[in-house]
Design a protein around this motif. Structure first.
Motif, PDB file in Angstrom:
ATOM      1  N   MET A 289       5.762   1.190   7.177  1.00  0.00           N
ATOM      2  CA  MET A 289       7.400   0.660   7.476  1.00  0.00           C
ATOM      3  C   MET A 289       8.241   1.239   8.707  1.00  0.00           C
ATOM      4  O   MET A 289       8.546   0.508   9.332  1.00  0.00           O
ATOM      5  CB  MET A 289       7.994   1.694   6.141  1.00  0.00           C
ATOM      6  N   ASP A 290       7.475   2.457   9.054  1.00  0.00           N
ATOM      7  CA  ASP A 290       8.084   3.292  10.034  1.00  0.00           C
ATOM      8  C   ASP A 290       7.764   2.364  11.466  1.00  0.00           C
ATOM      9  O   ASP A 290       8.571   2.267  12.551  1.00  0.00           O
ATOM     10  CB  ASP A 290       7.743   4.578  10.391  1.00  0.00           C
ATOM     11  N   LEU A 291       6.586   2.030  11.387  1.00  0.00           N
ATOM     12  CA  LEU A 291       5.790   1.274  12.811  1.00  0.00           C
ATOM     13  C   LEU A 291       6.786  -0.219  12.765  1.00  0.00           C
ATOM     14  O   LEU A 291       7.166  -0.783  13.865  1.00  0.00           O
ATOM     15  CB  LEU A 291       4.498   1.145  12.578  1.00  0.00           C
ATOM     16  N   TRP A 292       6.808  -0.808  11.709  1.00  0.00           N
ATOM     17  CA  TRP A 292       7.818  -2.083  11.719  1.00  0.00           C
ATOM     18  C   TRP A 292       9.314  -2.119  11.973  1.00  0.00           C
ATOM     19  O   TRP A 292       9.753  -2.528  13.013  1.00  0.00           O
ATOM     20  CB  TRP A 292       7.795  -2.718  10.239  1.00  0.00           C
ATOM     21  N   ILE A 293       9.799  -1.004  11.501  1.00  0.00           N
ATOM     22  CA  ILE A 293      11.297  -0.761  12.101  1.00  0.00           C
ATOM     23  C   ILE A 293      11.253  -0.007  13.580  1.00  0.00           C
ATOM     24  O   ILE A 293      12.231  -0.625  14.062  1.00  0.00           O
ATOM     25  CB  ILE A 293      11.677   0.415  10.982  1.00  0.00           C
ATOM     26  N   HIS A 294      10.320   0.611  13.787  1.00  0.00           N
ATOM     27  CA  HIS A 294      10.498   0.852  15.352  1.00  0.00           C
ATOM     28  C   HIS A 294      10.261  -0.345  16.272  1.00  0.00           C
ATOM     29  O   HIS A 294      10.897  -0.601  17.258  1.00  0.00           O
ATOM     30  CB  HIS A 294       8.941   2.114  15.567  1.00  0.00           C
ATOM     31  N   TYR A 295       9.193  -1.315  15.685  1.00  0.00           N
ATOM     32  CA  TYR A 295       9.073  -2.479  16.456  1.00  0.00           C
ATOM     33  C   TYR A 295      10.353  -3.452  16.624  1.00  0.00           C
ATOM     34  O   TYR A 295      10.462  -3.963  17.647  1.00  0.00           O
ATOM     35  CB  TYR A 295       7.993  -3.146  15.721  1.00  0.00           C
TER      36      TYR A 295
ATOM     37  N   GLY B 219      12.463 -13.570  12.562  1.00  0.00           N
ATOM     38  CA  GLY B 219      11.042 -13.851  12.627  1.00  0.00           C
ATOM     39  C   GLY B 219      10.186 -12.336  12.338  1.00  0.00           C
ATOM     40  O   GLY B 219       9.420 -12.385  11.451  1.00  0.00           O
ATOM     41  N   ALA B 220      10.624 -11.381  13.194  1.00  0.00           N
ATOM     42  CA  ALA B 220      10.141 -10.122  12.992  1.00  0.00           C
ATOM     43  C   ALA B 220      10.144  -9.423  11.561  1.00  0.00           C
ATOM     44  O   ALA B 220       9.227  -8.838  11.092  1.00  0.00           O
ATOM     45  CB  ALA B 220      10.376  -9.333  14.123  1.00  0.00           C
ATOM     46  N   PHE B 221      11.487  -9.282  11.219  1.00  0.00           N
ATOM     47  CA  PHE B 221      11.822  -9.110   9.792  1.00  0.00           C
ATOM     48  C   PHE B 221      11.023  -9.771   8.724  1.00  0.00           C
ATOM     49  O   PHE B 221      10.627  -9.262   7.722  1.00  0.00           O
ATOM     50  CB  PHE B 221      13.223  -9.362   9.582  1.00  0.00           C
ATOM     51  N   GLU B 222      10.754 -11.118   8.972  1.00  0.00           N
ATOM     52  CA  GLU B 222      10.141 -11.928   7.962  1.00  0.00           C
ATOM     53  C   GLU B 222       8.688 -11.462   7.937  1.00  0.00           C
ATOM     54  O   GLU B 222       8.077 -11.583   6.958  1.00  0.00           O
ATOM     55  CB  GLU B 222      10.381 -13.466   8.339  1.00  0.00           C
ATOM     56  N   ALA B 223       8.110 -11.361   9.060  1.00  0.00           N
ATOM     57  CA  ALA B 223       6.775 -10.895   9.017  1.00  0.00           C
ATOM     58  C   ALA B 223       6.654  -9.359   8.555  1.00  0.00           C
ATOM     59  O   ALA B 223       5.601  -9.247   7.989  1.00  0.00           O
ATOM     60  CB  ALA B 223       6.377 -10.959  10.511  1.00  0.00           C
ATOM     61  N   ALA B 224       7.699  -8.564   8.580  1.00  0.00           N
ATOM     62  CA  ALA B 224       7.634  -7.252   8.225  1.00  0.00           C
ATOM     63  C   ALA B 224       7.512  -7.276   6.608  1.00  0.00           C
ATOM     64  O   ALA B 224       6.799  -6.618   5.894  1.00  0.00           O
ATOM     65  CB  ALA B 224       8.819  -6.469   8.574  1.00  0.00           C
ATOM     66  N   VAL B 225       8.451  -8.170   6.091  1.00  0.00           N
ATOM     67  CA  VAL B 225       8.517  -8.284   4.506  1.00  0.00           C
ATOM     68  C   VAL B 225       7.466  -8.820   4.006  1.00  0.00           C
ATOM     69  O   VAL B 225       6.951  -8.614   2.746  1.00  0.00           O
ATOM     70  CB  VAL B 225       9.943  -8.653   4.195  1.00  0.00           C
ATOM     71  N   ALA B 226       6.640  -9.748   4.642  1.00  0.00           N
ATOM     72  CA  ALA B 226       5.735 -10.523   4.252  1.00  0.00           C
ATOM     73  C   ALA B 226       4.449  -9.625   4.037  1.00  0.00           C
ATOM     74  O   ALA B 226       3.482  -9.800   3.356  1.00  0.00           O
ATOM     75  CB  ALA B 226       5.159 -11.683   4.960  1.00  0.00           C
ATOM     76  N   ALA B 227       4.207  -8.850   5.132  1.00  0.00           N
ATOM     77  CA  ALA B 227       3.090  -7.900   5.185  1.00  0.00           C
ATOM     78  C   ALA B 227       3.346  -6.738   4.443  1.00  0.00           C
ATOM     79  O   ALA B 227       2.496  -6.217   3.925  1.00  0.00           O
ATOM     80  CB  ALA B 227       3.008  -7.524   6.453  1.00  0.00           C
ATOM     81  N   ALA B 228       4.427  -6.160   4.322  1.00  0.00           N
ATOM     82  CA  ALA B 228       4.812  -4.847   3.591  1.00  0.00           C
ATOM     83  C   ALA B 228       5.681  -4.966   2.401  1.00  0.00           C
ATOM     84  O   ALA B 228       6.025  -3.652   2.212  1.00  0.00           O
ATOM     85  CB  ALA B 228       5.105  -3.981   4.731  1.00  0.00           C
ATOM     86  N   GLY B 229       6.439  -6.079   2.307  1.00  0.00           N
ATOM     87  CA  GLY B 229       7.623  -6.139   1.414  1.00  0.00           C
ATOM     88  C   GLY B 229       7.330  -5.663   0.002  1.00  0.00           C
ATOM     89  O   GLY B 229       8.213  -5.490  -0.822  1.00  0.00           O
ATOM     90  N   MET B 230       5.918  -5.926  -0.491  1.00  0.00           N
ATOM     91  CA  MET B 230       5.410  -5.522  -1.756  1.00  0.00           C
ATOM     92  C   MET B 230       5.206  -4.087  -2.060  1.00  0.00           C
ATOM     93  O   MET B 230       4.857  -3.686  -3.311  1.00  0.00           O
ATOM     94  CB  MET B 230       4.442  -6.307  -2.188  1.00  0.00           C
ATOM     95  N   ASP B 231       5.330  -3.436  -0.996  1.00  0.00           N
ATOM     96  CA  ASP B 231       4.793  -1.900  -1.043  1.00  0.00           C
ATOM     97  C   ASP B 231       5.980  -1.302  -2.066  1.00  0.00           C
ATOM     98  O   ASP B 231       7.136  -1.692  -1.749  1.00  0.00           O
ATOM     99  CB  ASP B 231       5.083  -1.106   0.186  1.00  0.00           C
ATOM    100  N   PHE B 232       5.672  -0.297  -2.941  1.00  0.00           N
ATOM    101  CA  PHE B 232       6.445   0.279  -3.685  1.00  0.00           C
ATOM    102  C   PHE B 232       7.587   1.107  -2.889  1.00  0.00           C
ATOM    103  O   PHE B 232       8.807   1.300  -3.369  1.00  0.00           O
ATOM    104  CB  PHE B 232       5.836   1.430  -4.564  1.00  0.00           C
ATOM    105  N   ARG B 233       7.378   1.544  -1.790  1.00  0.00           N
ATOM    106  CA  ARG B 233       8.208   2.304  -1.013  1.00  0.00           C
ATOM    107  C   ARG B 233       8.538   1.586   0.224  1.00  0.00           C
ATOM    108  O   ARG B 233       8.825   2.232   1.419  1.00  0.00           O
ATOM    109  CB  ARG B 233       7.284   3.646  -0.479  1.00  0.00           C
TER     110      ARG B 233
END
Length: 550
Positions: free
Chosen positions: A56-62, A83-97
């Motif tokens: 999450m930290d790396l996505w937000i930093h990016y 598009g970056a936000f969508e890629a982020a939630v697609a990759a990590a959005g199902m993480d509990f944290r």
């Protein structure tokens, strides 16, 4: 600036071993932005996200990097960030944290004034089991109650909600004005209280309140279902004390928690959630082979390219010197028909970690399975010569002899291999025992002489007395069951009695002042135990195979 090239090489070399250290990806990108260029910094962040897409930290930093470097006046900037936000939630959005990532997305759309996009994000988030699920529910209700419905709902949903309210008999009807007397002449306002509900604005406000109530109640059931899913996972999540990568070992309780959590998620049946949890687990447990093996076994029946990718990551980055995962990878490729790739995997691993018998034997069995008997023999011969004079050399001699005898059906050649090995290692009880088994496996009538030669060679060798006693007893049993000469049997019996008496005398005289006989004390190098139960009276002709060769 002068040391930028050296710093780049240092970072790149570090990430070949530890790609899950997200903090160093951030440092690398910040260095490039400060000393290099924004383009290089962006490339570093993208490499980091490919290596650890659940950070999450790396996505937000990016995303913050994009917001600070892209020109907000350009129309494609918003599309790029979205598009970056969508890629982020697609990759990590199902993480509990993943709550921080979702909140950043919501806040960005709210700042842009796109309230319908905010509603769409909440619709996805409310069905996602995350740590702050109840907080998101409260924020969604605030979003609905503080904004007009036409600003937060899509035209299709707003039309559907209005039709639902109009057709629902249980929905409260708007009160109709009821005149209390004769109709007022045109142009005259009715007295206060005689015009029914009031002005159109009040009627519209009432409609909006009913729409808000329906919008929230429609999502209430989704929230309740999500709450139940969160409760199933809460104890597992509470047991994760170190979700990030570290070279220090994890406590046993955390490893057990990961095993049980993975089993639960796989049993729950959601492939997407199982994949995310496996990836989360492998960040914290990257140096534990068992979790990589568990992941590949899960994927193998579902997606072959996915399983291959996990093998490549495990063997290429995290476990380059672990033999078991490499053997499994080679077996996986062989199972898929990629025999050359299986050969390459085993050959490269043996070059990197030489001297492992299990790897050399897997290479031998691979060649044998595919009809390359000469190559299999050459591999065993090479290993035997490379370890000449060592116990491992005798081990390979046994393997080579069995290969030649059982696969090539050449007893004479196999005999020669073991006899030559015994010349170099005469006190190796296993060599004697395997030569005896091999001779006994042939026709006992025609091969009596060679079998007796094995017994004689063992009894003349510098083997321990306990081992000689076992060979002597088995010689008597063999002659009793299959011998052709009574003279040989009686001679063997007399010699065995002499060996037995000498052994009994030693038992009565314990050595070194010990109060219990030496043969009763545990001896890890007891040669009689190495021989195994050779059976000359019938049954399994190779009873000790499992002990010798497994």
């Amino acid at each position: 600036q002068n040391l930028l090239g050296a710093a780049r090489r240092a970072f790149d070399a570090f990430f070949l071993h530890y790609p899950y250290c997200y903090g160093y990806w951030k440092k690398y990108a910040d260095m490039e932005r400060r000393l290099g260029s924004a383009r290089h910094a962006e490339e570093v962040l993208e490499r980091g996200l490919q290596s650890i897409p659940l950070s999450m930290d790396l996505w937000i930093h990016y995303i913050s990097f994009l917001q600070s470097t892209l020109d907000p006046a350009l129309p494609e900037t918003a599309q790029r960030i979205r598009g970056a936000f969508e890629a982020a939630v697609a990759a990590a959005g199902m993480d509990f944290r993943s709550d921080k990532l979702w909140e950043s997305y919501v806040e960005w759309e709210r700042e842009r004034g796109d309230l319908r996009a905010v509603t769409a994000i909440y619709d996805r988030l409310l069905s996602m089991p995350t740590q702050l699920y109840s907080h998101h529910w409260e924020k969604f209700k605030e979003h609905v109650l503080q904004n007009p419905p036409r600003a937060i709902l899509s035209p299709e949903e707003l039309l559907w909600v209005r039709s639902k309210l109009g057709s629902d008999p249980a929905a409260p009807k708007a009160p109709q004005p009821q005149p209390e007397g004769p109709e007022a002449p045109p142009g005259e306002d009715p007295p206060p209280g005689l015009a029914g509900k009031g002005p159109p604005e009040a009627q519209e406000e009432l409609d909006q309140e009913k729409i808000r109530e329906l919008v929230i109640s429609m999502r209430q059931q989704i929230y309740a279902q999500n709450e139940a899913e969160v409760s199933k996972r809460w104890n597992f999540e509470d047991g994760i004390k170190r979700p990030y990568f570290h070279v220090k070992p994890l406590e046993r309780a955390q490893l057990r928690n990961w095993r049980e959590y993975l089993d639960f998620e796989v049993a729950a049946g959601s492939h997407e959630r199982s994949i995310v949890l496996f990836e989360r687990c492998l960040i914290a447990c990257a140096l534990y082979e068992e979790f990589w093996v568990k992941y590949t076994r899960y994927l193998e029946s579902r997606t072959v390219p996915g399983a291959r990718s996990v093998f490549q990551r495990a063997c290429g980055f995290h476990l380059p010197r672990k033999p078991n995962i490499h053997l499994l990878w080679a077996a996986f490729e062989e199972k898929q028909g990629n025999v050359e790739e299986a050969r390459r995997i085993l050959r490269c691993f043996e070059a990197a970690v030489p001297g492992l018998a299990m790897v050399r034997l897997r290479r031998v069995s691979l060649e044998r399975r595919h009809g390359r008997v000469a190559e299999a023999e050459a591999l065993l011969l090479e290993a035997m010569r490379a370890n000449e004079g060592l116990p491992l050399g005798s081990f390979y001699a046994v393997k080579l002899a069995r290969q030649v005898c059982k696969v090539q059906k050449n007893l004479g050649k196999a005999r020669k291999v073991l006899v030559e090995a015994l010349e170099k290692d005469p006190d190796n009880a296993r060599l004697h025992a395997n030569l005896l088994e091999m001779e006994f496996g042939a026709d006992v009538g025609q091969n009596e002489g060679n079998t007796m030669s094995c017994f004689e060679r063992a009894l003349r060798s510098p083997l321990p007395d306990e081992a000689k006693l076992v060979f002597s007893q088995r010689r008597v049993e063999f002659l009793e069951d299959f011998g052709s000469s009574i003279h040989s049997l009686l001679k063997a019996y007399d010699e065995h009695q002499k060996i037995l008496k000498a052994h009994a005398a030693r038992k009565r005289a314990p050595e070194n002042g010990s109060e219990e006989p030496d043969d009763k004390r545990l001896r890890p190098d007891d040669p009689s135990g190495l021989l195994g139960p050779l059976n000359f009276s019938g049954g399994d002709p190779n009873p000790s195979y499992n002990y010798w060769y497994q």
